[in-house]
Design a protein around this motif. Structure first.
Motif, mmCIF file in Angstrom:
data_model
loop_
_atom_site.group_PDB
_atom_site.id
_atom_site.type_symbol
_atom_site.label_atom_id
_atom_site.label_comp_id
_atom_site.label_asym_id
_atom_site.label_seq_id
_atom_site.Cartn_x
_atom_site.Cartn_y
_atom_site.Cartn_z
ATOM 1 N N SER A 1 0.768 -1.015 0.080
ATOM 2 C CA SER A 1 0.023 0.021 0.021
ATOM 3 C C SER A 1 1.038 1.355 0.100
ATOM 4 C CB SER A 1 -0.943 -0.027 1.161
ATOM 5 O OG SER A 1 -0.054 0.195 2.383
ATOM 6 N N ILE A 2 0.476 2.491 -0.728
ATOM 7 C CA ILE A 2 1.147 3.605 -0.505
ATOM 8 C C ILE A 2 -0.080 4.618 -0.018
ATOM 9 C CG2 ILE A 2 0.420 3.938 -3.034
ATOM 10 C CD1 ILE A 2 3.110 5.418 -3.202
ATOM 11 N N THR B 1 1.507 10.852 2.097
ATOM 12 C CA THR B 1 3.128 10.639 2.536
ATOM 13 C C THR B 1 3.922 9.950 1.863
ATOM 14 O OG1 THR B 1 2.672 8.732 4.157
ATOM 15 C CG2 THR B 1 2.224 10.871 4.915
ATOM 16 N N GLY B 2 3.375 9.164 0.871
ATOM 17 C CA GLY B 2 4.407 8.393 0.139
ATOM 18 C C GLY B 2 4.690 6.946 0.752
ATOM 19 N N GLU B 3 4.411 6.688 2.136
ATOM 20 C CA GLU B 3 4.765 5.841 2.572
ATOM 21 C C GLU B 3 4.418 4.381 2.195
ATOM 22 O OE1 GLU B 3 4.630 3.810 7.405
ATOM 23 O OE2 GLU B 3 3.791 5.798 6.999
ATOM 24 N N LEU B 4 5.163 3.232 1.993
ATOM 25 C CA LEU B 4 5.078 2.030 1.658
ATOM 26 C C LEU B 4 4.617 0.887 2.588
ATOM 27 C CD1 LEU B 4 7.013 1.689 -1.521
ATOM 28 C CD2 LEU B 4 4.751 2.091 -1.854
ATOM 29 N N THR B 5 3.696 0.025 2.599
ATOM 30 C CA THR B 5 3.504 -0.802 3.616
ATOM 31 C C THR B 5 3.193 -2.171 2.932
ATOM 32 O OG1 THR B 5 2.524 0.706 5.427
ATOM 33 C CG2 THR B 5 2.062 -1.628 5.518
ATOM 34 N N GLY C 1 -0.882 4.503 -7.609
ATOM 35 C CA GLY C 1 -1.787 3.588 -8.555
ATOM 36 C C GLY C 1 -3.247 4.047 -8.488
ATOM 37 N N ALA C 2 -4.269 3.521 -8.022
ATOM 38 C CA ALA C 2 -5.536 4.079 -7.816
ATOM 39 C C ALA C 2 -6.278 3.383 -6.921
ATOM 40 C CB ALA C 2 -6.204 4.194 -9.269
ATOM 41 N N ALA C 3 -6.957 3.700 -6.028
ATOM 42 C CA ALA C 3 -7.793 2.763 -5.166
ATOM 43 C C ALA C 3 -9.035 2.780 -5.611
ATOM 44 C CB ALA C 3 -7.634 3.547 -3.838
ATOM 45 N N GLY C 4 -9.817 1.895 -4.952
ATOM 46 C CA GLY C 4 -11.398 1.702 -5.331
ATOM 47 C C GLY C 4 -11.770 0.522 -4.224
ATOM 48 N N SER C 5 -13.180 0.157 -4.466
ATOM 49 C CA SER C 5 -13.621 -0.844 -3.504
ATOM 50 C C SER C 5 -13.017 -2.334 -3.850
ATOM 51 C CB SER C 5 -15.173 -0.956 -3.912
ATOM 52 O OG SER C 5 -15.470 -1.415 -5.139
ATOM 53 N N SER D 1 -4.864 5.426 1.799
ATOM 54 C CA SER D 1 -3.743 4.593 1.164
ATOM 55 C C SER D 1 -4.558 4.112 0.058
ATOM 56 C CB SER D 1 -3.396 3.589 2.231
ATOM 57 O OG SER D 1 -2.754 4.082 3.003
ATOM 58 N N SER D 2 -3.635 3.676 -0.959
ATOM 59 C CA SER D 2 -4.111 2.779 -2.005
ATOM 60 C C SER D 2 -3.148 1.778 -2.349
ATOM 61 C CB SER D 2 -4.440 3.764 -3.363
ATOM 62 O OG SER D 2 -3.135 4.257 -3.991
ATOM 63 N N ILE D 3 -3.364 0.801 -3.279
ATOM 64 C CA ILE D 3 -2.299 -0.218 -3.546
ATOM 65 C C ILE D 3 -1.280 0.731 -4.360
ATOM 66 C CG2 ILE D 3 -1.793 -2.269 -4.893
ATOM 67 C CD1 ILE D 3 -4.558 -3.156 -3.884
#
Length: 823
Positions: free
Chosen positions: A294-295, A299-303, A669-673, A699-701
Motif C-alpha cells: 500500500s502507498i 506521505t508516500g509511505e509504503l507498507t 496507483g488508484a484505489a477503489g472498492s 492509502s491505495s495499492i
C-alpha cells in the motif's frame, strides 16, 4: 501480485507475430471503381499528408503516421473512430470507458498513454477536424466524405497545439473537385440474436464547381444501429440513431489566395447503458495469493501486505473478468422524469425519456492560404464549435435493489456535459525549396466546459496562447536536421468543482470555486532524418511535452471525510487544488520505405517517460459515503509500431499492423472498492473476510511495476483481399482479422480481460462502372470479449456478498449488404 498463467498470452502473441511477419499495417484492397487499395495517392502514387501543415509524402515526414483514405475506410466497413482505431498501431479509441454506456465518456489512447482522470483541460491526445481541435464529441461524429484520416503518434506540439501531449488525429474532409461528383451508399444489416432489430445506413454526397472560382461539396448521412441487447421488459439496449451533415466551400479569390470553409452538424442518440457482468468465483474457491504494497497518497509511505484470496467471504473475480455471455440487464429502458443536480438545471429540457444518451454537436471552420511572391505562404484558421450530451444511466447496472426480489428495480441518475471552444491560428512558412526553411506562428484557444451528475459538478474555463516555430536545415542533400518548439501560456480556472449544490446556493455543499492554475512552458522537438532517395527515410527524434494539471478534489475530499467523522485532511491546502504540471519526455527512431510497387512498410520504436500523471484514488469511508482524491504518479512506456503493405501479384494485397507497448507504472496507483474489500479487506464498514491492516483511509495499492489499466501489450490487424476482373469491373473478396491483447481492468495487476480476435468478411462486385454491390459479415465468430470495463464494485442487491463489473456490452455478429453508386 497474483501468480497467473501466461501461456495463453504467449501463444496468442506468437500466433500474431507469425501471421503478420514480416511486418504489418492497415487496410485493404478497394475494387475497381474506387482507388486501388493502398493509400490516399497523388498522380505519382505517393501518399500525401498534411501532418506538418503542408503537403508532403508520408515517407518524407520524419514522424510515425498512419494514413487511411475514405476509400480504405469504406472498404473495411469503418464508419466511426472506434472501429478505425482497430486498424492503427499505437492508437486506440473507445466510445465509453465502460462505467457509463453509449458514447458519453470516450477514451483516447496513444502508445498506451491515456488519462485516468478525465479533465477538459488535460487530455493527453487530441482529434482535429480540418486542423481545428475537437474538444468533445468525436465519438459520435460519423466518418464520411473524408479525403483521409491522419493518425500522428508521439507529441505534436509545434504543429497541432493543444492537448497533443502524446499524439493527434486529423480528419481531412474532401474538397469540391473540378467536375461534378455524386456519391451514394445504402447499407442494411441484420443482427443475429438481437431481437430482429435491423441496422441501416444511407450516405449521399455531391460536390463540384459552382463557378470558375467557387466550389461546394455537401454530404449527409442517417444511420440506425439496431440494438444488440434488450432490457428485461423488451426495450432496446444499445440502439443508435445518427444524423449528420458536412459541408466544404472553396473560393479561389486569386491564383495565389484561397479561402476555405468547412463544418458539420450532428444529432445523435442511443439507448445504451453499461450493465453488470457478475463475478462467478464462490467464496473459498479463489486460490490466488495477492502480494503488494500500500502507498499513503499523502506521505508516500509504503507498507507491504499479502492477502490469501481463498479466505474471501464474497463471490469475487479471481484474477479475470468474464466475457458478456452472461450479464444482468436493467429491468426497463424507460425511466420517466429524471433530473440533474441543481447546478445543471439548464439541461433538463433535453433529458432523454429512458436509459441512454442524447448528443449534439456543430463546428464551423474558416481558413485561408496566401502564396506570396517570395515563395512564402501565409495561412490562417478560425474555428468555433459546441458539443452537448445529456444522458440517464442505471447506476445499479441491472442489479436488483432487493436480493429477494426479481430484477425489476433501477437506480436512474442523469448526467450532462456541454463544451464550447474557439480557436485562432496564423502562420507563415518560407519557400520549401530552400536549403534552410522555417515556419512561425501564433495560436489562441478558449474552452468552456460544464459537466455534472447527481454526485459531482465540474465547471472549467480554459485558455491557452501559443507561439510556435520550426526550422529545417539540409546538412547535405540526404541529411536534414529539424528543430521545432512551442511556447504556451496556459490557464485553467475551476469555476466550480465538487459536490452539487453550490451554484444553487446550498451552503452545505463545499466545493472548489474560481481556483486558477496557470503555467507557461517551452516544448521542444529535435529530429535528424536521413533520406538518400524519395522512397526511404530513416529518422530519430527527441521531444518534451507538457500538459496542464487536474483538480485534486481536496476541498470536497476534506468535507466528506469530516462528515464521515474522519479528520484526515482538515486543511485542503496540504496538497492544494491542483496536481503537478504533467511532463512527457519522448524518444523515437523510425524507418519508412517503399520498394517498387509490391512492398511498403514503416517501423517506429519509442521510449517515453510521463511525470506527474494524475490518478484517481476512490476511498470507501462508510456504507453511505465515498470520495475521490486525485494525486500524482509516474509511468514509462517503450514499444514498436509496425505497418506493411504487400502486393506480391496482381489482384492480391496483404496489409497489416502490429503494435507492442511495454507500459509500466512507476509509483502510486488508484484505489477503489476492490482495494478495500477484496485485495486488502478490513478497512471499511463494508468489509467481509480476513482483516488486512496495511491501509489507512488515504492509502491505495502501489502500482509500481504494474501495467496500467486498459493497456494491451499487443494489438494487431491483418487484411487480405483478392480482386479479379469481370466484364463490368472487378469481383473481390476480403477478410479482416483484428486482435486486441489481454489487459488489466485495474492498476493492481489483478483482474484481466482476455485477448480477442474479431473477424469480418466481405465480398462484392462492380455491376457496372459506377455501381457496386457487396455482402458482409461482421464479428463472424461472435466474439463477446469486453472492449472496455470501467470498474468493479459491490453487487448492490447482494450488499456485501458479491462483486460485479460495469461493462459496455460488445456488438454481436451482423450480416448484411451494401450498395454504392458514384456518378
Amino acid at each position: 501480485m497474483p501468480k497467473q498463467a501466461k501461456s495463453s498470452s504467449l501463444l496468442n502473441s506468437v500466433a500474431l507475430i507469425t501471421l503478420l511477419t514480416p511486418a504489418v499495417a492497415v487496410t485493404s484492397i478497394v475494387p475497381a471503381f474506387a482507388q486501388t487499395a493502398v493509400e490516399a495517392q497523388d498522380a505519382n502514387d505517393v501518399i500525401v499528408v498534411t501532418a506538418r501543415g503542408r503537403e508532403e509524402s508520408v515517407i518524407e515526414v520524419p514522424v510515425a503516421i498512419s494514413v487511411l483514405s475514405q476509400d480504405q475506410l469504406d472498404a473495411a466497413g469503418v464508419s466511426d473512430i472506434q472501429n478505425m482505431s482497430d486498424y492503427t498501431p499505437g492508437f486506440k479509441f473507445q466510445n465509453s470507458d465502460g462505467q457509463a454506456g453509449g458514447r458519453s465518456s470516450s477514451a483516447l489512447q496513444f502508445r498506451g498513454i491515456s488519462q485516468q482522470v478525465d479533465s477538459a483541460a488535460s487530455r493527453t491526445g487530441a482529434v482535429f477536424y480540418d486542423g481545428s481541435y475537437v474538444s468533445q464529441g468525436i465519438g459520435f461524429i460519423p466518418m464520411i466524405d473524408l479525403e483521409r484520416v491522419e493518425v500522428i503518434k508521439g507529441p505534436q506540439n509545434a504543429y497541432f497545439a493543444r492537448n497533443t501531449f502524446s499524439g493527434a488525429v486529423n480528419f481531412v474532409p474532401k474538397e469540391p473537385g473540378d467536375e461534378l461528383e455524386v456519391n451514394t451508399e445504402l447499407e442494411i444489416g441484420i443482427g443475429t440474436g438481437r431481437g430482429e432489430q435491423v441496422s441501416y445506413r444511407g450516405v449521399a454526397a455531391i460536390g463540384g464547381p459552382v463557378t470558375d472560382t467557387i466550389g461546394l461539396r455537401v454530404a449527409t448521412t442517417y444511420e440506425r444501429k439496431g440494438a444488440d441487447y434488450q432490457y428485461v421488459n423488451g426495450d432496446p439496449n444499445g440502439e443508435e440513431n445518427n444524423f449528420a451533415i458536412f459541408g466544404t466551400a472553396v473560393f479561389e479569390v486569386t491564383p495565389t489566395f484561397r479561402v476555405k470553409a468547412t463544418g458539420y452538424y450532428v444529432d445523435s442518440e442511443d439507448t445504451s447503458n453499461a450493465q453488470s457482468v457478475n463475478a462467478t468465483v464462490a467464496p473459498g474457491d479463489c486460490n490466488l495469493i495477492y502480494s503488494g504494497s500500500s502507498i499513503n497518497g499523502l506521505t508516500g509511505e509504503l507498507t507491504p501486505f499479502t492477502t490469501d484470496l481463498s479466505q474471501s467471504t464474497q463471490t469475487i473475480f479471481c484474477g479475470s473478468i468474464p466475457d458478456a455471455s452472461v450479464f444482468e440487464a436493467s429491468a426497463t429502458g424507460q425511466t420517466g422524469n429524471v433530473s440533474l443536480n441543481p447546478d445543471m438545471a439548464g439541461f433538463t429540457s433535453l433529458m432523454p425519456d429512458g436509459l441512454g444518451n442524447e448528443y449534439g454537436a456543430w463546428r464551423a471552420n474558416l481558413s485561408f492560404d496566401w502564396e506570396l511572391g517570395s515563395g512564402h505562404i501565409v495561412k490562417g484558421l478560425a474555428s468555433r464549435g459546441e458539443a452537448e450530451l445529456v444522458g440517464v444511466q442505471d447506476f445499479f447496472y441491472g442489479e436488483t435493489g432487493d436480493p429477494t426480489a426479481e430484477s425489476t428495480f433501477i437506480f436512474p441518475s442523469a448526467l450532462g456535459n456541454w463544451t464550447q471552444d474557439t480557436f485562432f491560428e496564423a502562420r507563415v512558412a518560407s519557400d520549401r525549396a530552400k536549403r534552410l526553411r522555417y515556419e512561425l506562428g501564433v495560436s489562441y484557444y478558449e474552452q468552456k466546459y460544464r459537466n455534472g451528475n447527481a454526485f459531482s459538478t465540474n465547471f472549467q474555463d480554459n485558455e491557452a496562447i501559443g507561439i510556435f516555430g520550426t526550422v529545417d536545415f539540409d546538412i547535405t542533400e540526404e541529411l536534414t536536421i529539424s528543430a521545432e518548439g512551442r511556447w504556451v501560456d496556459d490557464k485553467q480556472t475551476l469555476v466550480y468543482v465538487g459536490a452539487p449544490g453550490v451554484a444553487a446556493g446550498n451552503p452545505n455543499a463545499l466545493a472548489t470555486i474560481d481556483a486558477q492554475n496557470a503555467y507557461n512552458d517551452f516544448m521542444p522537438r529535435v529530429i535528424l532524418s536521413y533520406s538518400p532517395h524519395s522512397d526511404l527515410n530513416i529518422y530519430a527524434s527527441w521531444s518534451e511535452s507538457s500538459l496542464n494539471s487536474v483538480a485534486t478534489n481536496a476541498t470536497d475530499f476534506s468535507r466528506i471525510t469530516q462528515d464521515a467523522g474522519l479528520d484526515l485532511l482538515p486543511d485542503p491546502s496540504v496538497i492544494g487544488d491542483f496536481t503537478g504540471i504533467q511532463r512527457l519526455t519522448s524518444y523515437e527512431f523510425g524507418v519508412k520505405q517503399r520498394l517498387a510497387d509490391w512492398l511498403s512498410y514503416s517501423i517506429a520504436a519509442y521510449y517515453m517517460e510521463w511525470d506527474n500523471q494524475p490518478f484517481a484514488n476512490s476511498f470507501v469511508l462508510s456504507t453511505t459515503s465515498a470520495t475521490t482524491l486525485n494525486l500524482d504518479g509516474n509511468s514509462e512506456y517503450k514499444g514498436i509500431d509496425f505497418e506493411i503493405t504487400l502486393k506480391p501479384f496482381d489482384g492480391f494485397q496483404l496489409m497489416g499492423s502490429v503494435g507492442w507497448v511495454d507500459a509500466e507504472l512507476k509509483e502510486l496507483g488508484a484505489a477503489g472498492s476492490v482495494t478495500t474489500q477484496v485485495l486488502c479487506p478490513g478497512t471499511s464498514a463494508l468489509t467481509n473476510g480476513p482483516i488486512c491492516t496495511a491501509f489507512a483511509t488515504t492509502s491505495s495499492i502501489s502500482g509500481g511495476g504494474n501495467q496500467p489499466a486498459n493497456v494491451s501489450e499487443w494489438t494487431g490487424a491483418v487484411s487480405a483481399s483478392y480482386a479479379f476482373p469481370i466484364p463490368t469491373g472487378d469481383l473481390y473478396v476480403r477478410a479482416d482479422a483484428l486482435y486486441l491483447g489481454e489487459r488489466y481492468q485495474d492498476n493492481f495487476a489483478y483482474n484481466k480481460i482476455d485477448d480477442s480476435w474479431r473477424v469480418n468478411l466481405r465480398a462484392g462486385a462492380d455491376v457496372t462502372e459506377n455501381f457496386r454491390v457487396e455482402a458482409f459479415v461482421e464479428n463472424l465468430f461472435q466474439d463477446k470479449t469486453l472492449s472496455a470495463a470501467g470498474n468493479t464494485g459491490i453487487a448492490f442487491g447482494a450488499a456485501n456478498t458479491g462483486r460485479k463489473a460495469f461493462a459496455t456490452l460488445p456488438e454481436k455478429r451482423e450480416v448484411g449488404f451494401r450498395l454504392m453508386a458514384n456518378f
